[in-house]
Scaffold this active site. Structure first.
Site, PDB file in Angstrom:
ATOM      1  N   HIS A   1      -2.154  -4.674  -5.429  1.00 35.93           N
ATOM      2  CA  HIS A   1      -3.519  -4.952  -4.959  1.00 35.93           C
ATOM      3  C   HIS A   1      -4.372  -3.684  -4.873  1.00 35.93           C
ATOM      4  CE1 HIS A   1      -3.352  -9.247  -3.578  1.00 35.93           C
ATOM      5  NE2 HIS A   1      -2.052  -9.003  -3.693  1.00 35.93           N
TER       6      HIS A   1
ATOM      7  N   ASN B   1       5.186 -11.376  -5.664  1.00 36.03           N
ATOM      8  CA  ASN B   1       4.386 -12.251  -4.809  1.00 36.03           C
ATOM      9  C   ASN B   1       4.899 -13.686  -4.735  1.00 36.03           C
ATOM     10  OD1 ASN B   1       1.775 -12.732  -3.231  1.00 36.03           O
ATOM     11  ND2 ASN B   1       1.652 -14.289  -4.827  1.00 36.03           N
TER      12      ASN B   1
END
Length: 783
Positions: free
Chosen positions: A450, A640
Site C-alpha cells: 500500500h 491480503n
C-alpha cells in the site's frame, strides 16, 4: 446534446448512451482530442466517446473514464485524447499544447485547499496519523521528510493544520457515514456505495460498536477453543442492549457484515483453516507441519530464509543493543535432524529460519510498557526429504531488566506433544505467530504494498500523459489505491485505529514501519531477487526460469515465479515495441521527469540509495515496470486475500499477547498446568480484540463484484496491434498458470500445496471470485 435528459438508450452495464452529429472535413485531418464543456448544473461520469465514420479514419475511440463537472469550476475545459499512443516527440503538433496543459492541471500548484471535484495529484508527509487535538495520547510522529522517520509520500489532502501542532494535519472528517478525505476525483472508488460500505463498517466498528461492546455485560474472555469455535458455528450471544445499539448504528444493507440473526447471535463465516474434512480434523492447524507450512503457503510466505550460520547471529549494533546473538545450541536441535549433524544440515541447505528478532528488539521494551506483553523470536526449521518443514527450536527473547545496553534474556523451546511441555510448545508457536501476524499486517501488507506504491500512482499521473505508453501500461494497476490508502489513514493505521487496537505493536505500529522502511530496496521487490537474497533460490540454467528452489514445494515461490515471468514477458514485449533503443529511454522527457520525481520526491528519503535504477536503458524500464506491476497485483494478492482463511480463526494467528510465556514457579505456570486452554486465552488476544480483528480481516479478504483481475483490462485501450497481441498472449499465459496451479494442488506428493488443514494454495490463481474466495490477483491494490 441539448436533449440529453430526454432521449437516451440504457447500456447493459449501466449508464446511458447518446448520439451526437459533427460536421467534419477530411482536410481537417484526424481528430486526436476532444475538448468538452459541461454546461449543465451537475456532474456526470464519462466512460467513452466513439466517433464513427470519420473521413479518412473510420472509427476513433476515446477512453475517458472520468467525472466531468460543470464547466464553471474549471480554469480550462476538459480535454480527452483518443486511444492512440504517442511518445512525447511523436505527438502530433496540434496536440502538444493540450498534452502539456493537461499535465499542468494534474500537477496543480501545490497551494490552497483541494476540493472534492479536483483532479490534482500532489505529495504530502504522513503527518495525519495522530490526533493530538482530541487527546495527547493520540499524538504520533510525522513520518517522512526526516532521517529519524523516513517514509514514502502520500497524496496531499490539504486539510488545515491541527491546533496542537501546526506541522501536523487535522483529522477533520464528516459523519460516520461519509468519507470526505480528498483524493483526486477519478481516484475515488468507482462505486461510491462500495466505499461507503467499507468506510462505514470500519468506522462504525472502531468508533461505535467496539466501545459499546466493551462497556456491555459480556463475558470478555474466551475460556476454551470450543467457545471460539462457536463464534463461527453457533454464534456469540449478544445482550439485547448491544443488539439494539448495533441495529441502530448500522443500516440494514450493512448488517450482513455482522451477521446478526433473529436469535441475537453475532456470527462469522467458518475460516477455511478449521473447516477440516473426513480425513483432516478441524484441529489440524495445531500441528507442527501446518505451523511450518504457513511460512511457505500462508498469508505471509515472504520471510523464511536459509540458515547460513549456526547459531544465528544478530545484525543489530552491539554498541547500542549489546549482545543479541542466539543462544540456541546443537543440543537443542541435533536430535531432531533425522540423523544429520548441524554442520551436515547446514552444508546440505536443510536448515531455515523465521527471524523476528532484529526487527522487534529495538522497540520491544517500549511495546511491553503498553497492554502488550510479548517476546522477540527466532524459529529454526528443518527441511525433510518430502520438502515439508518441521520446527526444531523456538527462541523467545526479552530485553534484560538491567540498565545500560539492552542485552537479552532468552529461552529456547523444543517440540513436545503431551503434558505441560506440549502446552508450552503450543504457547511458543503462538508467540511466533503474534510476531508474524504483526509483521505481516504492518510491513508485508501495509508498508511493502500500500504505502510504497502510492508515490508511483502520484508521479505517473503528474508526469506521464495519458497517451504515453508507460502511463497506459501502469494505469490499470493503480485503480482505487489512493482511495483505500486514504481510508486506511482514517480508520486502520491512524493513532487509535484498528491496527493499533488489534496488533501487538500498539501505538508504535507506524513508527516501527518507518524504522523498517530504512532498509526497503525497490530492486529487492523483484521476486527472483527476493528469493535469492533469502537463500531460497539459486541460479541454475537447467531449471525452469533459470532458478532452483531449495524448498522445492514452496507454493508461493512456485506460483509466484510463473506469474512474475508472465508479467516480465508482457512488459518486455510492450516496452520493446515503443522503445527500440536505450537512447529513446534517455531522450524521453516525460519518462525521465517521472523517474526523477519518484526517486527524489515520492521516495525522497531514500533518494541517495545506490540501488535505484538510473533509467538510462530499456532494461531499466522493463525491470522497473515489472516490479511496479508485481507489487500492485500479485504481491498484494498473496499477502491480503488469505487473511481470513488463516487469520479469521485467531488462535491460529493471534495478533497480540497480554502476558509473557509462563515460567515455572509462577501462578501463570500453575494455571497452565491446571487449565491450558483457559491460560492460552488469558495470554493471547481478548474477546473484544478478537471480534475487531476478525471483522477487519473479513472485510479486507473479500473480492469486490467489480474487481478487474490481472490479464484483464478495458477494451480499446490502444490502437497498436502488436501491444494488443502481446496482452492477449499475456492473458493466455495466465490462463495456463491457472491450470498449472490446479494440477499442482491435486498432486498428493506436494504436501505443502494443501497441508494438514486441507486448504489448497490458490492466492496466486489469477482469476478470482466475489467474496471470500481465497483466489484471484486483482490488477491493483483496491482493498
Amino acid at each position: 446534446m441539448q436533449k440529453w435528459n430526454l432521449t437516451f438508450s440504457m447500456l447493459a452495464c449501466g449508464g446511458c448512451s447518446y448520439k451526437v452529429s459533427f460536421e467534419w472535413d477530411e482536410d481537417l485531418g484526424t481528430p486526436g482530442a476532444i475538448i468538452l464543456r459541461n454546461n449543465h448544473a451537475s456532474e456526470f461520469f464519462l466512460k467513452t466517446i466513439t466517433l464513427e465514420d470519420v473521413p479518412g479514419a473510420g472509427r476513433i475511440h476515446f477512453l475517458c473514464n472520468s467525472w466531468v463537472y460543470p464547466d464553471k469550476i474549471y480554469n480550462k475545459p476538459r480535454v480527452f485524447f483518443s486511444n492512440k499512443t504517442y511518445l512525447p516527440h511523436e505527438t502530433p503538433a496540434p496536440l502538444r499544447k493540450y498534452r502539456k496543459e493537461e499535465l499542468e492541471v494534474l500537477r496543480g500548484d501545490g497551494k490552497g485547499e483541494l476540493k472534492f471535484e479536483d483532479r490534482v495529484y500532489d505529495y504530502a508527509l504522513y503527518n495525519d496519523l495522530g490526533d493530538a487535538d482530541r487527546s495527547s495520547k493520540l499524538a504520533r510522529p510525522i513520518l517522512g521528510g526526516s532521517a529519524e522517520y523516513p517514509y514514502p509520500r502520500r497524496g496531499r489532502t490539504s486539510r488545515p493544520p491541527s491546533r496542537s501542532d501546526i506541522n501536523t494535519e487535522s483529522r477533520r472528517f464528516g459523519t460516520a457515514t461519509t468519507f470526505n478525505i480528498y483524493v483526486p476525483r477519478d481516484e475515488q472508488f468507482g462505486d461510491q456505495k462500495t466505499l461507503d460500505f467499507i468506510a462505514f463498517v470500519l468506522k462504525s466498528f472502531v468508533k461505535e460498536i467496539i466501545p459499546f461492546i466493551a462497556g456491555a455485560p459480556l463475558n470478555r474472555e474466551f475460556n476454551s477453543f470450543k467457545e471460539v469455535d462457536n463464534l463461527y458455528r453457533n454464534g456469540l450471544p449478544l445482550p439485547t442492549g448491544v443488539l439494539n445499539h448495533v441495529v441502530k448504528q448500522i443500516p440494514l444493507p450493512i448488517m450482513e457484515a455482522f451477521r446478526i440473526d433473529g436469535h441475537q447471535l453475532l456470527k462469522f463465516p467458518l475460516p477455511q483453516v478449521i473447516k477440516g474434512d473426513k480425513t483432516r480434523p478441524p484441529t489440524a492447524w495445531r500441528k507442527d507441519e501446518e505451523f511450518a507450512r504457513e511460512m511457505v503457503a500462508g498469508v505471509n510466505p515472504l520471510l523464511i530464509c536459509l540458515l547460513k550460520e549456526f547459531p544465528p547471529t544478530s545484525k543489530l549494533d552491539p554498541e547500542v543493543y549489546g549482545g543479541q546473538n542466539s543462544c540456541i545450541t546443537k543440543e537443542h536441535i541435533e536430535y531432531n535432524l533425522e540423523g544429520l549433524s548441524v554442520e551436515e544440515a547446514l552444508r546440505s541447505n536443510r536448515l531455515f529460519i523465521l527471524d523476528h528478532h532484529d526487527t522487534v528488539i529495538p522497540y520491544l521494551r517500549r511495546i511491553n510498557t503498553t497492554g502488550t506483553k510479548t517476546h522477540a523470536s527466532r524459529t529454526i526449521l528443518f527441511l525433510r526429504a518430502d520438502s515439508t518443514l518441521k520446527p526444531v527450536a523456538i527462541e523467545l527473547s526479552l530485553p534484560s531488566t538491567g540498565g545500560g545496553k539492552s542485552d537479552v534474556v532468552s529461552e529456547v523451546y523444543t517440540p513436545a506433544e503431551h503434558g505441560v511441555e506440549g502446552s508450552i510448545w503450543q504457547f511458543a508457536k503462538a508467540f511466533v505467530a503474534v510476531n508474524d501476524s504483526g509483521y505481516h499486517q504492518l510491513i508485508s501488507h501495509w508498508l511493502n504494498t500500500h504505502a510504497v506504491i502510492e508515490p508511483f500512482v502520484i508521479a505517473t499521473n503528474r508526469q506521464l500523459s495519458v497517451v504515453h505508453p508507460i502511463h497506459k501500461l501502469l494505469h490499470p494497476h493503480y485503480r482505487d489505491t489512493m482511495a483505500i490508502n486514504a481510508l486506511a489513514r482514517e480508520a486502520l493505521v491512524n493513532g487509535g485505529g484498528l491496527l493499533e487496537k488489534t496488533f501487538y505493536y500498539s501505538k508504535y505500529s507506524l513508527e516501527m514501519s518507518s524504522c523498517i522502511y530504512r532498509s526497503w530496496n525497490f530492486m529487492d521487490q523483484a521476486l527472483p531477487t527476493d528469493l535469492k537474497k533469502r537463500g531460497i533460490a539459486v541460479d541454475d540454467g537447467n531449471c525452469v526460469h533459470g532458478l532452483r528452489l531449495l524448498i522445492p514445494d514452496y507454493p508461493y515461490a512456485v506460483d509466484g515465479l510463473n506469474v512474475w515471468f508472465a508479467i516480465e514477458k508482457w512488459v518486455r514485449d510492450y516496452c520493446s515495441f515503443y522503445y527500440k533503443t536505450d537512447e529513446m529511454v534517455q531522450e524521453d522527457p516525460e519518462l525521465q521527469a517521472w523517474w526523477k520525481e519518484l526517486r527524489e520526491v515520492g521516495h525522497g528519503d531514500l533518494k541517495d540509495e545506490p540501488w535505484w535504477p538510473k533509467m538510462q536503458t530499456r532494461e531499466d524500464l522493463i525491470e522497473s515496470c515489472t516490479i511496479i506491476i508485481w507489487i500492485a497485483s500479485a504481491l498484494h494478492a498473496a499477502v491480503n486475500f488469505g487473511q481470513y482463511a488463516y487469520g479469521g480463526y485467531f488462535p491460529n494467528r493471534p495478533t497480540l499477547s497480554r502476558r509473557y510465556m509462563p515460567e515455572k514457579g509462577t501462578p501463570e505456570y500453575a494455571e497452565l498446568e491446571r487449565n491450558p486452554e483457559k491460560t492460552f486465552f488469558r495470554t493471547m488476544t481478548s474477546q473484544l480484540q478478537c471480534l475487531a480483528g476478525i471483522t477487519a480481516v473479513e472485510i479486507l479478504s473479500k473480492h469486490a463484484s467489480d474487481e478487474v483481475y490481472l490479464g484483464q483490462r478495458t477494451p480499446d485501450w490502444t490502437t497498436d496491434e502488436i501491444p494488443l497481441a502481446a496482452f492477449q498472449a499475456f492473458s493466455k499465459r495466465l490462463g495456463e498458470v491457472e491450470g498449472e496451479i490446479l494440477k499442482l494442488n491435486m498432486d498428493k506428493k506436494l504436501k505443502n500445496r494443501v497441508g494438514p488443514v486441507n486448504l489448497p494454495y490458490t492466492l496466486l490463481y489469477p482469476t478470482g471470485e466475489v467474496g471470500l474466495s481465497g483466489k484471484g490477483i486483482p490488477n491493483s491494490i483496491s482493498i
